[in-house]
Write an enzyme that holds these catalytic residues in place. Structure first.
Site, mmCIF file in Angstrom:
data_model
loop_
_atom_site.group_PDB
_atom_site.id
_atom_site.type_symbol
_atom_site.label_atom_id
_atom_site.label_comp_id
_atom_site.label_asym_id
_atom_site.label_seq_id
_atom_site.Cartn_x
_atom_site.Cartn_y
_atom_site.Cartn_z
ATOM 1 N N HIS A 1 -2.087 4.352 -2.065
ATOM 2 C CA HIS A 1 -0.960 5.778 -1.489
ATOM 3 C C HIS A 1 -0.914 6.918 -2.208
ATOM 4 O O HIS A 1 -0.592 6.719 -3.275
ATOM 5 C CB HIS A 1 0.119 4.715 -0.676
ATOM 6 C CG HIS A 1 1.193 5.620 0.125
ATOM 7 N ND1 HIS A 1 2.030 6.557 -0.437
ATOM 8 C CD2 HIS A 1 1.117 5.158 1.320
ATOM 9 C CE1 HIS A 1 2.405 7.233 1.112
ATOM 10 N NE2 HIS A 1 1.749 6.407 1.737
ATOM 11 N N ASP B 1 2.616 -1.293 -7.224
ATOM 12 C CA ASP B 1 3.942 -0.256 -5.187
ATOM 13 C C ASP B 1 3.759 -2.211 -4.238
ATOM 14 O O ASP B 1 2.621 -1.784 -3.807
ATOM 15 C CB ASP B 1 2.460 0.817 -5.000
ATOM 16 C CG ASP B 1 2.796 1.400 -3.730
ATOM 17 O OD1 ASP B 1 4.135 0.651 -3.386
ATOM 18 O OD2 ASP B 1 2.832 2.432 -2.819
ATOM 19 N N GLN C 1 4.124 -2.335 0.761
ATOM 20 C CA GLN C 1 3.167 -3.439 2.010
ATOM 21 C C GLN C 1 4.129 -5.039 1.231
ATOM 22 O O GLN C 1 3.463 -5.305 1.750
ATOM 23 C CB GLN C 1 2.189 -3.532 2.308
ATOM 24 C CG GLN C 1 1.889 -1.396 2.577
ATOM 25 C CD GLN C 1 2.737 -1.082 3.619
ATOM 26 O OE1 GLN C 1 2.285 -2.174 4.949
ATOM 27 N NE2 GLN C 1 2.467 0.477 4.129
ATOM 28 N N LYS D 1 9.990 -0.269 5.469
ATOM 29 C CA LYS D 1 9.188 -1.184 5.833
ATOM 30 C C LYS D 1 9.720 -2.820 6.086
ATOM 31 O O LYS D 1 8.392 -3.500 6.529
ATOM 32 C CB LYS D 1 7.975 -1.180 5.335
ATOM 33 C CG LYS D 1 7.722 0.471 4.880
ATOM 34 C CD LYS D 1 6.091 0.554 4.386
ATOM 35 C CE LYS D 1 5.885 1.843 3.641
ATOM 36 N NZ LYS D 1 5.135 3.174 5.156
ATOM 37 N N CYS E 1 -2.489 8.440 4.277
ATOM 38 C CA CYS E 1 -2.094 8.782 2.756
ATOM 39 C C CYS E 1 -3.214 7.883 1.991
ATOM 40 O O CYS E 1 -2.673 7.813 1.039
ATOM 41 C CB CYS E 1 -0.425 8.630 2.697
ATOM 42 S SG CYS E 1 0.308 9.162 3.660
HETATM 43 N N1 PMP Z 1 3.218 2.588 -1.193
HETATM 44 C C1 PMP Z 1 2.349 2.390 -0.225
HETATM 45 C C2 PMP Z 1 1.581 1.327 0.041
HETATM 46 C C3 PMP Z 1 2.712 2.566 1.237
HETATM 47 O O1 PMP Z 1 2.106 2.242 2.361
HETATM 48 C C4 PMP Z 1 3.551 3.596 1.408
HETATM 49 C C5 PMP Z 1 3.764 4.450 2.914
HETATM 50 N N2 PMP Z 1 3.511 4.350 4.454
HETATM 51 C C6 PMP Z 1 4.443 4.569 0.374
HETATM 52 C C7 PMP Z 1 4.535 4.813 -1.186
HETATM 53 C C8 PMP Z 1 5.533 5.650 0.281
HETATM 54 O O2 PMP Z 1 7.412 4.257 0.769
HETATM 55 P P1 PMP Z 1 7.551 5.572 1.546
HETATM 56 O O3 PMP Z 1 6.912 6.790 2.016
HETATM 57 O O4 PMP Z 1 8.900 5.230 2.075
HETATM 58 O O5 PMP Z 1 8.687 6.734 0.546
#
Ligand code: PMP
Length: 419
Positions: free
Chosen positions: A136, A213, A216, A239, A377
């Protein structure tokens, strides 16, 4: 303070969950969209909240709202206990020490904290940051910012067509100049579950610091951060059924001890004078300013809720739903799924011949179906597949097999409309 209401997830027999009753805990799932029953398949984006979480936040504002760590009065003590209770609760969920958990606004903040406090002071020209292709942007752009400022290089750990990491290429990429390896536990676009335990072992053997990270992963399977053996693990609260603006970074104490603060202000200091300031100990050193106290009260309830159902049961339930959705999409002409990892979370990115992802998602919305369309993203990942956008249906345990059938009927209808 009143403890957040325990999840009502009923267990009829060991191992069995009444999923219909679980679903009833989520008020939003029962609304209509464009006069159709909502089918919420955008869970990788954010999860819906059970009543237990909503009531915990409501109860905090009704009963013990105060600032943390500042006031000696009763409300301040209760708010501080609740906030520190969240740290302990999340530490228990992930099997880590509470004093190694920095509470923050989510994964984006957590990874930036590593970038600015760990990487920026340490890296320089000649150093390399290894980043997987499936990250991401939150696990790419902070490293690019560090690289720009330090002269370090970025190297990409490539993937196979099925969406798994190319392990041979990865081993070759872990050269002595690599200082840090950033990798997702679970890909938000492909659903690939990376073997992070093995990856971290390989990296640490070479002296490479690992940043995982977990955005998910934490909501969908049991996660034992101590067993993974990484250096840093980031995750986000919204999430995992919690409020937005919550999350945490777990870091090895040895790193936290030597990292300078990232943001300065109240809470993160021991003593301030114009001659010099003494910082607080970690993790508070990294928590300047008033935190999202209500959010963490809600996140505590979310962790209780997930644990009451059991993350093993959640993982098994979502695997069943994923198998159903995958089979249904595979049976459709002109539909292509991106990401076929053998170990895969309930995230399905797909392309439909002759239809743009945004058009499909817009028309599906009129049928009450919420999916995400676009680039998720993850631009570098779409560049790998040579596509501009995908549709993504991402499931949670509260989704149903009937919803998958209704989603497929809606997809067929909008495909007919698009001609
Ligand atoms: N990493 C991953 C794999 C994600 O799916 C997301 C959220 N789409 C993020 C980072 C970012 O998370 P946040 O916007 O809650 O900081």
């Amino acid at each position: 303070m009143n403890a957040p209401r325990a999840a009502s997830a009923p267990q009829e027999a060991p191992g069995a969950v009444d999923w219909a009753r679980v679903r009833a805990d989520f008020p939003l799932l029962h609304r209509a969209v464009h006069d159709k029953p909502l089918i919420y398949f955008d869970n990788a984006n954010t999860a819906q909240k059970p009543t237990a979480v909503i009531e915990a936040v409501d109860g905090y504002y009704r009963r013990f709202n105060a600032n943390v760590s500042r006031a000696v009065h009763q409300l301040g003590t209760e708010a501080t206990e609740a906030y520190e209770g969240a740290r302990k609760r999340l530490a228990r969920l992930l099997n880590v020490r509470a004093d190694e958990l920095v509470l923050c606004s989510g994964t984006t903040f957590a990874i930036n904290l590593v970038a600015y406090s760990w990487a920026l002071p340490r890296l320089g020209p000649g150093d390399t940051i290894l980043v997987s292709r499936m990250e991401h942007h939150a696990n790419i752009v902070p490293w690019q910012l560090v690289a720009e400022r330090t002269g370090a290089a970025i190297r990409v750990a490539e993937i196979h067509e099925d969406g798994t990491l190319d392990r041979e290429a990865l081993a070759r990429a872990m050269t002595p100049d690599v200082r840090l390896f950033a990798v997702a536990h679970v890909s938000n676009l492909l659903g690939t579950v990376n073997p992070v335990r093995e990856l971290c072992r390989e990296a640490r053997r070479r002296g490479i610091v690992t940043v995982v990270d977990g955005s998910q992963a934490v909501p969908h399977r049991p996660v034992d951060v101590a067993a993974i053996g990484c250096d840093f693990y980031a995750f986000t609260g919204h999430k995992m059924l919690g409020p937005t603006g919550t999350g945490a970074l777990w870091a090895r104490r040895e790193h936290l001890e030597t990292m300078p603060p990232f943001i300065g202000g109240g809470e993160m200091i021991r003593e301030v004078s114009f001659e010099g300031t003494v910082y607080n100990d970690p993790p508070h050193r990294f928590e300047a300013g008033t935190p999202n106290i209500a959010g963490f009260v809600g996140l505590t309830a979310a962790a209780d809720y997930l644990d009451a159902i059991g993350l093993e049961r959640i993982e098994a339930r979502e695997a069943e739903l994923l198998a159903h959705l995958t089979e249904a999409l595979d049976a459709e002409d002109g539909v292509r799924i991106l990401g076929r990892a053998p170990d895969k979370a309930a995230v399905v990115s797909f392309l439909v011949d002759g239809a743009h992802a945004h058009d499909l998602a817009t028309l599906l919305d009129l049928e009450g179906v919420a999916i995400r369309s676009g680039q998720h993203c993850a631009h570098p990942l779409l560049q790998f597949y040579g596509v501009a956008a995908t549709c993504r249906a991402s499931l949670a345990f509260y989704n149903t097999h009937e919803e998958i059938d209704a989603f497929m009927a809606a997809l067929r209808k909008v495909r007919r409309l698009l001609g």
